[in-house]
Design an enzyme around this catalytic site. Sequence first.
Site, PDB file in Angstrom:
ATOM      1  N   SER A   1      54.442  89.294  33.161  1.00  0.00           N
ATOM      2  CA  SER A   1      54.695  88.390  32.037  1.00  0.00           C
ATOM      3  C   SER A   1      54.827  89.205  30.760  1.00  0.00           C
ATOM      4  O   SER A   1      54.244  90.298  30.652  1.00  0.00           O
ATOM      5  CB  SER A   1      53.518  87.414  31.880  1.00  0.00           C
ATOM      6  OG  SER A   1      53.591  86.752  30.630  1.00  0.00           O
TER       7      SER A   1
ATOM      8  N   TYR B   1      44.264  86.509  31.098  1.00  0.00           N
ATOM      9  CA  TYR B   1      45.625  86.475  31.655  1.00  0.00           C
ATOM     10  C   TYR B   1      46.405  87.717  31.217  1.00  0.00           C
ATOM     11  O   TYR B   1      47.034  88.394  32.043  1.00  0.00           O
ATOM     12  CB  TYR B   1      46.331  85.197  31.176  1.00  0.00           C
ATOM     13  CG  TYR B   1      47.735  85.018  31.687  1.00  0.00           C
ATOM     14  CD1 TYR B   1      47.971  84.622  32.997  1.00  0.00           C
ATOM     15  CD2 TYR B   1      48.842  85.237  30.852  1.00  0.00           C
ATOM     16  CE1 TYR B   1      49.274  84.448  33.470  1.00  0.00           C
ATOM     17  CE2 TYR B   1      50.138  85.063  31.312  1.00  0.00           C
ATOM     18  CZ  TYR B   1      50.346  84.671  32.623  1.00  0.00           C
ATOM     19  OH  TYR B   1      51.634  84.501  33.087  1.00  0.00           O
TER      20      TYR B   1
END
Length: 298
Positions: free
Chosen positions: A185, A198
């Site tokens: 990501s 995350y």
Amino acid sequence: MSTTNSSKAQDGQAAAGAPAARPRRSDGAMNPRVHDWHGRRVWVIGASTGIGAETARLLLARGARVALSARRAEPLQAIADGSDDVGRGKPGNEQPAGQALVLPLDITSHSQVLAARDALVAAWQGVDLVMIVAGIYNEMRADSFDMQSVNQVLDVNLRGAFHCVDAALPMLRQQPGSGLAIVSSVAGYSGLPRALVYGPTKAALINLAESLYCDLHAQGNAVYLINPGFVETPATAGNDFEMPALISAAEAAQHIVKGIERGEFHIHFPKRFTNWLRLARLLPYRSYFWLIRKVTGL
Ligand SMILES: NC(=O)c1ccc[n+]([C@@H]2O[C@H](COP(=O)([O-])OP(=O)(O)OC[C@H]3O[C@@H](n4cnc5c(N)ncnc54)[C@H](OP(=O)(O)O)[C@@H]3O)[C@@H](O)[C@H]2O)c1
């Protein structure tokens, strides 16, 4: 890897059992280009919803054979049958028998991942591309730090990805020309607010893909690092902030498949957002933190 497919030879893939040779690319691509998906065996791990599901659907439509994994068998089966297209307002598109294989698993279980890999090899004798898409997102800041959530995200996003790499490596070693794609990501580029666990897992996956490229490219395998920006999926449905440059999961799948076809290593999208973040991470820290605060208000 099957070597009877002429398109594979055209793409610069070596014959099964041939000695691994460092591929020389005259076309400037970092990985072999893919001109034809017909007959290619792709294992999509994290295929039940969102980006993985759309990528699996697109690959099936392009003629690839797709093994579908995630915890929930039902949505995987619907994608395999093409029956979920009807519910999504598209004409039913039944896959030819044997084109899809459903292999439910939980990536936090090493033994389940290895068992699925063995079932895949038994059914298809190998794989041409393993895609690690599975991941979970949670929002966390220092004032809501929660070790239970930290462990959960580490288990899926990081330990789970390593389980998949462990399952994939022997297949890749046996099949020069086969490849591994890791979905990370843009949250892994640099520290961001709300991404306390995350973000670090995605930063680790970027590093993992880079390290794997160093090792596997030399033995003739492709490695892809996929960094999406904001994509509309169940994972982001709960976000209560405006997501800049938000795209649909179907668009994300198009970017991913196109990037692989072009032989890119770093597949990031949408560029109007990801290029901005790539530039921001080159700034000195003082300017970077100032910019992130100005843009996010956090
Ligand atoms: N959406 C975005 O904006 C965005 C941006 C950048 C990166 N990403 C990354 O893209 C990937 C896909 O995310 P998404 O947005 O498409 O979310 P999603 O729709 O929630 O999909 C996540 C997929 O991972 C699977 N999964 C989760 N935990 C698993 C486990 N323990 N074992 C096996 N499979 C598991 C889910 O299936 P089951 O629940 O059936 O197991 C599902 O198929 C993730 O790695 C995410 O971090 C997303």
